[in-house]
Scaffold this active site. Structure first.
Site, mmCIF file in Angstrom:
data_model
loop_
_atom_site.group_PDB
_atom_site.id
_atom_site.type_symbol
_atom_site.label_atom_id
_atom_site.label_comp_id
_atom_site.label_asym_id
_atom_site.label_seq_id
_atom_site.Cartn_x
_atom_site.Cartn_y
_atom_site.Cartn_z
ATOM 1 N N ARG A 1 0.821 -1.214 0.000
ATOM 2 C CA ARG A 1 0.000 0.000 0.000
ATOM 3 C C ARG A 1 0.859 1.269 0.000
ATOM 4 N NH1 ARG A 1 -3.904 2.411 4.350
ATOM 5 N NH2 ARG A 1 -5.432 3.458 3.032
ATOM 6 N N HIS B 1 0.362 4.502 -2.480
ATOM 7 C CA HIS B 1 0.121 5.872 -2.017
ATOM 8 C C HIS B 1 1.293 6.795 -2.369
ATOM 9 C CE1 HIS B 1 -3.456 5.340 0.930
ATOM 10 N NE2 HIS B 1 -3.526 4.474 -0.071
ATOM 11 N N GLY C 1 3.800 11.166 -8.332
ATOM 12 C CA GLY C 1 4.692 10.146 -8.876
ATOM 13 C C GLY C 1 5.433 9.353 -7.806
ATOM 14 N N SER D 1 7.926 10.407 -1.707
ATOM 15 C CA SER D 1 7.402 11.546 -0.931
ATOM 16 C C SER D 1 6.558 11.088 0.258
ATOM 17 C CB SER D 1 6.591 12.483 -1.827
ATOM 18 O OG SER D 1 5.544 11.781 -2.476
ATOM 19 N N ASN E 1 -4.223 8.608 4.787
ATOM 20 C CA ASN E 1 -2.986 8.065 5.369
ATOM 21 C C ASN E 1 -2.935 8.099 6.888
ATOM 22 O OD1 ASN E 1 -2.094 7.727 2.751
ATOM 23 N ND2 ASN E 1 -0.857 9.602 2.715
ATOM 24 N N HIS F 1 -6.196 -5.810 -2.663
ATOM 25 C CA HIS F 1 -7.064 -5.977 -1.495
ATOM 26 C C HIS F 1 -7.337 -7.442 -1.180
ATOM 27 C CE1 HIS F 1 -8.763 -1.576 -1.414
ATOM 28 N NE2 HIS F 1 -7.465 -1.640 -1.251
ATOM 29 N N THR G 1 -11.571 -14.548 2.957
ATOM 30 C CA THR G 1 -11.084 -15.928 2.976
ATOM 31 C C THR G 1 -9.604 -16.055 3.322
ATOM 32 O OG1 THR G 1 -10.715 -15.850 0.575
ATOM 33 C CG2 THR G 1 -12.820 -16.733 1.338
HETATM 34 C C1 HEM Z 1 -9.077 1.512 -6.139
HETATM 35 C C2 HEM Z 1 -8.982 2.414 -5.185
HETATM 36 C C3 HEM Z 1 -8.585 2.084 -3.774
HETATM 37 C C4 HEM Z 1 -9.218 2.504 -2.662
HETATM 38 C C5 HEM Z 1 -10.446 3.395 -2.593
HETATM 39 C C6 HEM Z 1 -8.514 1.929 -1.527
HETATM 40 C C7 HEM Z 1 -8.859 2.136 -0.199
HETATM 41 C C8 HEM Z 1 -8.339 1.431 0.863
HETATM 42 C C9 HEM Z 1 -8.802 1.554 2.223
HETATM 43 C C10 HEM Z 1 -9.892 2.494 2.701
HETATM 44 C C11 HEM Z 1 -8.086 0.679 2.977
HETATM 45 C C12 HEM Z 1 -8.218 0.447 4.480
HETATM 46 C C13 HEM Z 1 -7.470 1.537 5.229
HETATM 47 C C14 HEM Z 1 -7.741 1.557 6.721
HETATM 48 O O1 HEM Z 1 -8.617 0.844 7.195
HETATM 49 O O2 HEM Z 1 -7.057 2.319 7.428
HETATM 50 C C15 HEM Z 1 -7.166 0.014 2.093
HETATM 51 C C16 HEM Z 1 -6.280 -0.964 2.461
HETATM 52 C C17 HEM Z 1 -5.334 -1.513 1.625
HETATM 53 N N1 HEM Z 1 -5.078 -1.147 0.324
HETATM 54 FE FE1 HEM Z 1 -6.280 -0.014 -0.827
HETATM 55 N N2 HEM Z 1 -7.477 1.186 -1.980
HETATM 56 C C18 HEM Z 1 -7.462 1.247 -3.353
HETATM 57 C C19 HEM Z 1 -6.530 0.655 -4.181
HETATM 58 C C20 HEM Z 1 -5.404 -0.010 -3.740
HETATM 59 C C21 HEM Z 1 -4.284 -0.366 -4.569
HETATM 60 C C22 HEM Z 1 -4.145 -0.020 -6.053
HETATM 61 C C23 HEM Z 1 -3.384 -1.026 -3.769
HETATM 62 C C24 HEM Z 1 -2.040 -1.584 -4.118
HETATM 63 C C25 HEM Z 1 -1.616 -1.873 -5.328
HETATM 64 C C26 HEM Z 1 -3.973 -1.105 -2.449
HETATM 65 C C27 HEM Z 1 -3.442 -1.773 -1.374
HETATM 66 C C28 HEM Z 1 -4.036 -1.880 -0.137
HETATM 67 C C29 HEM Z 1 -3.616 -2.823 0.888
HETATM 68 C C30 HEM Z 1 -2.529 -3.872 0.754
HETATM 69 C C31 HEM Z 1 -4.434 -2.578 2.004
HETATM 70 C C32 HEM Z 1 -4.389 -3.278 3.369
HETATM 71 C C33 HEM Z 1 -3.509 -2.511 4.309
HETATM 72 C C34 HEM Z 1 -3.562 -2.980 5.761
HETATM 73 O O3 HEM Z 1 -3.746 -4.166 6.028
HETATM 74 O O4 HEM Z 1 -3.421 -2.095 6.628
HETATM 75 N N3 HEM Z 1 -5.182 -0.447 -2.465
HETATM 76 N N4 HEM Z 1 -7.333 0.506 0.818
#
Ligand code: HEM
Ligand code: NAG
Ligand code: NAG
Length: 320
Positions: A58, A62, A68, A72, A90, A190, A238
């Site tokens: 993640r 970000h 880019g 940062s 963040n 995800h 799962t």
């Molecule tokens: C499509 C738009 C996306 C949205 C709206 C989004 C939003 C979020 C949100 C809200 C969370 C939970 C944050 C929290 O509870 O504090 C999350 C977790 C996560 N996101 Fe995304 N995300 C997106 C795309 C991506 C992409 C492109 C990646 C990586 C290539 C990614 C990787 C992750 C990962 C690995 C987690 C889990 C982090 C953890 O366990 O703390 N996400 N995301």
């Protein structure tokens, strides 16, 4: 003549901007130990706690979506700017910064100097995390340099929110040169990690037509209408510690945790994403291959290269 000129114009316009001067062998001469060293630290971290791998994936996302892939996101607030760490998407959410600090220290020792950028460390650590958690490998392009500044406002503006509809999600990806296929493949990240109740509560109580009712009821016990904002649920019910196609299978069952997740299947957009979600749910190998291609594309968003930027000594602060 005109045709030849047009050929070269098209050649350069198409070939150059996407990946700058990034190359997979960038560190081969200057520090052949760089990549194995990063991988060893990531493998140890993920073995200790699988969610660290999710954090690292993640962080790269970000980083790349805000001006880019320039490291940062790692900068602490300074006297001259408020950085990205306290931006809405963040604050109290991004983690893994200590792992990056560890990697930076060990890599600088292995390289006998400060030659590997923090932005490249993020890109490699993301790939190594995915592989450590069972995903397919892909070749990371290298040679990014680090920004000397960061912007909280840009982070707030450029990172998609979990409350977005498909048109907004797609617009955010397209503004970064990514296509609908990339949105669907990259969202497969995800399959790892967790989200906080405050970010999916409305979905449990107000989106009854697009959420599996047993799934919603079970989650309501852990995520009440008020309170429990920080209670966690897995994004892929799962297997949140395994990089697989479970995320897409969940979407087919209306078990996407975030509003934005479920938008990719049966959401308010086009049927294009429905078909891809269906396809990836049935073909994990193709998901992983496409995910790697899309990560390379995301990792190539506006890098600083050549003499732009710097190689930060400490990933948290610009060099003096
Ligand atoms: C499509 C738009 C996306 C949205 C709206 C989004 C939003 C979020 C949100 C809200 C969370 C939970 C944050 C929290 O509870 O504090 C999350 C977790 C996560 N996101 Fe995304 N995300 C997106 C795309 C991506 C992409 C492109 C990646 C990586 C290539 C990614 C990787 C992750 C990962 C690995 C987690 C889990 C982090 C953890 O366990 O703390 N996400 N995301
Ligand atoms: C970030 O989170 C902390 C702790 O919850 C909070 O005190 C602070 O106000 C938040 N910062 C911003 C800018 O929202
Ligand atoms: C659901 O929608 C209602 C009506 O718009 C709103 O008052 C409420 O805050 C929303 N969220 C929850 C968790 O009920």
């Amino acid at each position: 003549m005109a045709t030849v000129q047009m050929f070269f114009t098209i050649f350069f316009v198409v070939m150059l901007p996407a990946q700058g001067q990034l190359a997979p062998d960038f560190y081969d001469a200057v520090c052949p130990h760089a990549l194995p060293t990063i991988r060893a630290v990531v493998e140890a971290a993920v073995a200790l706690q699988p969610r660290l791998g999710a954090y690292l994936v993640r962080l790269h996302f970000h980083d790349c979506f805000v001006n880019g892939c320039d490291g940062s996101v790692l900068l602490d607030d300074s006297a001259t700017f408020v950085g990205e760490k306290t931006a809405g998407p963040n604050n109290n959410s991004l983690r893994g910064f200590e792992v990056i600090d560890d990697i930076k220290a060990v890599v600088n020792a292995a390289c006998f100097g400060n030659v590997v950028s923090c932005a490249d460390i993020l890109a490699v650590a993301a790939r190594d995390s995915i592989v450590a958690l069972g995903g397919s490998s892909y070749e990371v392009l290298l040679g990014r340099r680090d920004a000397t500044t960061a912007s909280k406002d840009d982070a707030n503006a450029d990172i998609p929110t979990p409350f977005s509809g498909l048109p907004d999600l797609l617009a955010k990806f397209q503004s970064h040169g990514l296509a609908v296929e990339d949105l669907v493949a990259l969202s497969g990240a995800h399959t790892l990690g967790f989200a906080r109740c405050a970010l999916f509560r409305d979905r449990l109580y107000n989106e009854t037509s697009t959420i599996d009712s047993d799934f919603a009821t079970a989650l309501q016990a852990r995520c009440p209408r008020t309170g429990g904002d920080d209670e966690l649920s897995p994004l892929d019910e799962t297997s949140p510690a395994v990089f697989d196609a479970g995320y897409y299978r969940g979407l087919l069952q209306n078990k996407g945790l975030l509003h934005s997740d479920q938008q990719l299947f049966g959401g308010d957009g086009s049927g294009d994403t429905d078909a891809l979600v269906q396809h990836y749910s049935e073909n994990p190998g193709e998901f992983m291959a496409d995910f790697g291609v899309a990560m390379i594309k995301m990792g190539s968003i506006s890098p600083l290269t050549g003499s732009d930027g710097e190689i930060r000594e400490n990933c948290r602060v610009a060099n003096a």
